[in-house]
Design a protein around this motif. Structure first.
Motif, PDB file in Angstrom:
ATOM      1  N   LEU A  32       7.566   7.517  12.453  1.00  0.00           N
ATOM      2  CA  LEU A  32       7.387   7.568  10.997  1.00  0.00           C
ATOM      3  C   LEU A  32       5.668   7.161  10.764  1.00  0.00           C
ATOM      4  CD1 LEU A  32       8.610   7.456   7.954  1.00  0.00           C
ATOM      5  CD2 LEU A  32       8.440   4.750   8.302  1.00  0.00           C
ATOM      6  N   ALA A  33       5.027   8.007  10.358  1.00  0.00           N
ATOM      7  CA  ALA A  33       3.788   8.154   9.843  1.00  0.00           C
ATOM      8  C   ALA A  33       3.204   8.288   8.593  1.00  0.00           C
ATOM      9  CB  ALA A  33       3.161   9.275  11.266  1.00  0.00           C
ATOM     10  N   ALA A  34       1.959   7.818   8.387  1.00  0.00           N
ATOM     11  CA  ALA A  34       1.596   8.104   7.107  1.00  0.00           C
ATOM     12  C   ALA A  34       0.210   8.141   7.064  1.00  0.00           C
ATOM     13  CB  ALA A  34       1.780   6.820   6.123  1.00  0.00           C
ATOM     14  N   SER A  35      -0.621   8.792   6.091  1.00  0.00           N
ATOM     15  CA  SER A  35      -2.121   9.375   6.168  1.00  0.00           C
ATOM     16  C   SER A  35      -2.813   8.296   5.159  1.00  0.00           C
ATOM     17  CB  SER A  35      -1.988  10.576   5.721  1.00  0.00           C
ATOM     18  OG  SER A  35      -3.421  11.007   5.192  1.00  0.00           O
ATOM     19  N   ARG A  37       7.121  14.153   6.565  1.00  0.00           N
ATOM     20  CA  ARG A  37       7.850  14.732   5.304  1.00  0.00           C
ATOM     21  C   ARG A  37       7.043  14.600   4.020  1.00  0.00           C
ATOM     22  NH1 ARG A  37       9.017  10.414   2.410  1.00  0.00           N
ATOM     23  NH2 ARG A  37       9.498   8.338   3.568  1.00  0.00           N
ATOM     24  N   GLU A  38       7.608  15.070   3.240  1.00  0.00           N
ATOM     25  CA  GLU A  38       7.016  15.230   1.723  1.00  0.00           C
ATOM     26  C   GLU A  38       7.221  13.892   1.124  1.00  0.00           C
ATOM     27  OE1 GLU A  38       4.918  17.591   0.660  1.00  0.00           O
ATOM     28  OE2 GLU A  38       5.485  18.879   2.625  1.00  0.00           O
ATOM     29  N   GLY A  39       6.499  13.574   0.180  1.00  0.00           N
ATOM     30  CA  GLY A  39       6.777  12.178  -0.525  1.00  0.00           C
ATOM     31  C   GLY A  39       5.574  11.091  -0.128  1.00  0.00           C
ATOM     32  N   LYS A  40       6.061  10.029  -0.353  1.00  0.00           N
ATOM     33  CA  LYS A  40       5.400   8.688  -0.334  1.00  0.00           C
ATOM     34  C   LYS A  40       5.816   7.846   0.699  1.00  0.00           C
ATOM     35  CE  LYS A  40       1.799  10.103  -3.301  1.00  0.00           C
ATOM     36  NZ  LYS A  40       0.508  10.321  -2.693  1.00  0.00           N
ATOM     37  N   VAL A  92       0.883  -1.169  -0.154  1.00  0.00           N
ATOM     38  CA  VAL A  92       0.080   0.004  -0.035  1.00  0.00           C
ATOM     39  C   VAL A  92       0.919   1.321  -0.099  1.00  0.00           C
ATOM     40  CG1 VAL A  92      -1.990   1.021   1.048  1.00  0.00           C
ATOM     41  CG2 VAL A  92      -1.525  -1.297   1.365  1.00  0.00           C
ATOM     42  N   VAL A  93       0.537   2.246  -0.596  1.00  0.00           N
ATOM     43  CA  VAL A  93       1.360   3.458  -0.835  1.00  0.00           C
ATOM     44  C   VAL A  93       0.587   4.589  -0.158  1.00  0.00           C
ATOM     45  CG1 VAL A  93       2.477   5.119  -2.244  1.00  0.00           C
ATOM     46  CG2 VAL A  93       2.259   2.536  -3.033  1.00  0.00           C
ATOM     47  N   THR A 129      -6.469  10.120   9.174  1.00  0.00           N
ATOM     48  CA  THR A 129      -6.630  11.409   9.289  1.00  0.00           C
ATOM     49  C   THR A 129      -5.902  12.012   7.711  1.00  0.00           C
ATOM     50  OG1 THR A 129      -6.437  11.424  11.693  1.00  0.00           O
ATOM     51  CG2 THR A 129      -5.958  13.559  10.317  1.00  0.00           C
ATOM     52  N   PRO A 130      -6.756  13.101   7.130  1.00  0.00           N
ATOM     53  CA  PRO A 130      -6.203  13.524   6.000  1.00  0.00           C
ATOM     54  C   PRO A 130      -4.790  14.161   6.410  1.00  0.00           C
ATOM     55  CG  PRO A 130      -8.398  14.074   6.090  1.00  0.00           C
ATOM     56  CD  PRO A 130      -8.025  13.269   7.314  1.00  0.00           C
ATOM     57  N   VAL A 131      -3.784  14.238   5.225  1.00  0.00           N
ATOM     58  CA  VAL A 131      -2.427  14.433   5.577  1.00  0.00           C
ATOM     59  C   VAL A 131      -2.196  15.776   5.966  1.00  0.00           C
ATOM     60  CG1 VAL A 131      -1.854  15.277   3.260  1.00  0.00           C
ATOM     61  CG2 VAL A 131      -0.058  14.238   4.480  1.00  0.00           C
ATOM     62  N   GLU A 132      -2.760  16.836   5.564  1.00  0.00           N
ATOM     63  CA  GLU A 132      -2.589  18.127   6.075  1.00  0.00           C
ATOM     64  C   GLU A 132      -2.992  18.365   7.590  1.00  0.00           C
ATOM     65  OE1 GLU A 132      -0.777  20.303   4.779  1.00  0.00           O
ATOM     66  OE2 GLU A 132      -0.624  19.158   2.685  1.00  0.00           O
ATOM     67  N   ARG A 133      -4.321  17.904   7.697  1.00  0.00           N
ATOM     68  CA  ARG A 133      -4.808  17.657   9.439  1.00  0.00           C
ATOM     69  C   ARG A 133      -3.525  16.995  10.260  1.00  0.00           C
ATOM     70  NH1 ARG A 133      -6.469  19.814  13.683  1.00  0.00           N
ATOM     71  NH2 ARG A 133      -8.026  18.418  14.923  1.00  0.00           N
ATOM     72  N   ALA A 134      -3.318  15.842   9.596  1.00  0.00           N
ATOM     73  CA  ALA A 134      -2.362  15.205  10.458  1.00  0.00           C
ATOM     74  C   ALA A 134      -0.869  15.839  10.825  1.00  0.00           C
ATOM     75  CB  ALA A 134      -1.852  13.818   9.870  1.00  0.00           C
ATOM     76  N   ARG A 135      -0.378  16.565   9.799  1.00  0.00           N
ATOM     77  CA  ARG A 135       0.894  17.307   9.739  1.00  0.00           C
ATOM     78  C   ARG A 135       0.711  18.509  10.812  1.00  0.00           C
ATOM     79  NH1 ARG A 135       2.154  17.430   3.346  1.00  0.00           N
ATOM     80  NH2 ARG A 135       3.354  15.519   3.281  1.00  0.00           N
TER      81      ARG A 135
END
Length: 226
Positions: free
Chosen positions: A99-102, A26-29, A19-20, A81-87
Motif C-alpha cells: 500500500l503506497a502513497a505519493s 489505485r485511484e483516489g486518496k 495527512v491525505v 515521488t510524484p504520483v504518475e512517476r511512482a505509478r
C-alpha cells in the motif's frame, strides 16, 4: 491536508497528524485517519524513488507485511515521488501487498517532524547541517549488493547503476539541491498515537540510509495490538 510542522520527530505518546495522500497503486486518496479506530499502522516516510536506499527499504517493509498483518498491523509506504512517476515505477517493479502513497510536497515528513538536512563542506550541526567530510566518513552496509561498507554517496551511485535507475525530470523536481530529506518509520496504535519509531534523525546520523531492525519492529508491533 495537514501542513502542521513540528521541529523534531514525533515520539512515542505523541498523536500523529492526519495527512491525505494520492494513492499510487489505485485511484483516489489515502488518509492516515482512514486507519484510526480500525487498526494499528506502520507508516514509512521515504525520500523519492530516486533514492536507491529508499527503494530497498520500501521493498523490505513490504516483505514484513504478512508478519505484521498477523499482529493486526497495516502498513503504508509514502514516497516523495510524484504520483504518475511512482505509478510508472511500480508498474515495472511491482511489490506484492504494497500500500503506497505519493507526497511530493513532503507534507507528511514536516508533520511528523522529519527535517531536511543541509550539506556543507565541513560544518556539522545535526540534524540541520552535515559536512561532506562527515558524510564521506559514514558507512552503509549492503550485504550481497555492496562489496564492502561504503559511504552513502558511493553506495548510492553503485546501487543506482546496478538497478539501471534513470533520473527523470519528475525525480529532479522533488530533489532539493544541496539538501536531503531525512526519513523514518512510525508505528501508530489504533487511535493514531505513536508507539515506536525509527528515523534517520536519531544517533547523530548513524541511521542514515540504514534499514530498520525487523526484530525491534516486530517486538513493538506485539505490544501495540494489546
Amino acid at each position: 491536508m495537514s501542513t502542521h510542522h513540528v521541529d523534531h520527530p514525533l515520539q512515542p505518546g505523541d498523536q500523529a497528524p492526519n495527512v491525505v495522500f494520492d494513492a499510487i497503486l489505485r485511484e483516489g486518496k489515502i488518509a492516515l485517519d482512514d486507519f484510526r479506530g480500525r487498526s494499528p499502522l506502520l507508516v514509512g516516510l521515504f525520500r523519492g524513488l530516486h533514492c536507491p536506499f529508499c527503494r530497498r527499504h520500501v521493498a523490505a517493509m513490504a516483505q514484513l507485511n504478512p508478519a505484521l498483518r498477523e499482529k493486526g498491523v497495516q502498513t503504508l509506504a509514502v514516497v516523495n515521488t510524484p504520483v504518475e512517476r511512482a505509478r510508472l515505477y511500480f508498474r515495472y517493479h511491482p511489490i506484492a501487498g504494497l500500500l503506497a502513497a505519493s507526497d511530493p510536497a513532503r507534507a507528511s515528513h514536516r508533520a511528523f517532524g522529519l527535517p531536511i538536512v543541509e550539506f556543507t563542506e565541513d560544518e556539522t550541526d545535526w540534524p540541520s547541517k552535515v559536512g561532506m567530510d562527515a558524510v564521506m566518513a559514514m558507512r552503509v552496509e549492503g550485504p550481497g549488493e555492496l562489496p564492502e561498507p561504503m559511504n552513502p554517496v558511493a553506495a548510492g551511485d553503485l546501487l543506482n547503476k546496478k538497478d539501471g535507475y534513470e533520473i527523470t525530470e519528475a525525480d529532479q523536481q522533488v530533489s532539493i539541491a544541496g539538501h536531503m530529506q531525512l526519513v523514518g518509520h512510525f508505528l501508530l496504535d489504533r487511535e493514531g498515537v505513536v508507539r515506536w519509531s525509527y528515523t534517520e534523525v536519531e544517533d547523530d546520523g548513524r541511521n542514515v540510509c540504514r534499514a530498520l531492525n525487523p526484530d525491534e519492529l516486530m517486538s513493538a508491533a506485539s505490544h501495540v495490538t494489546h
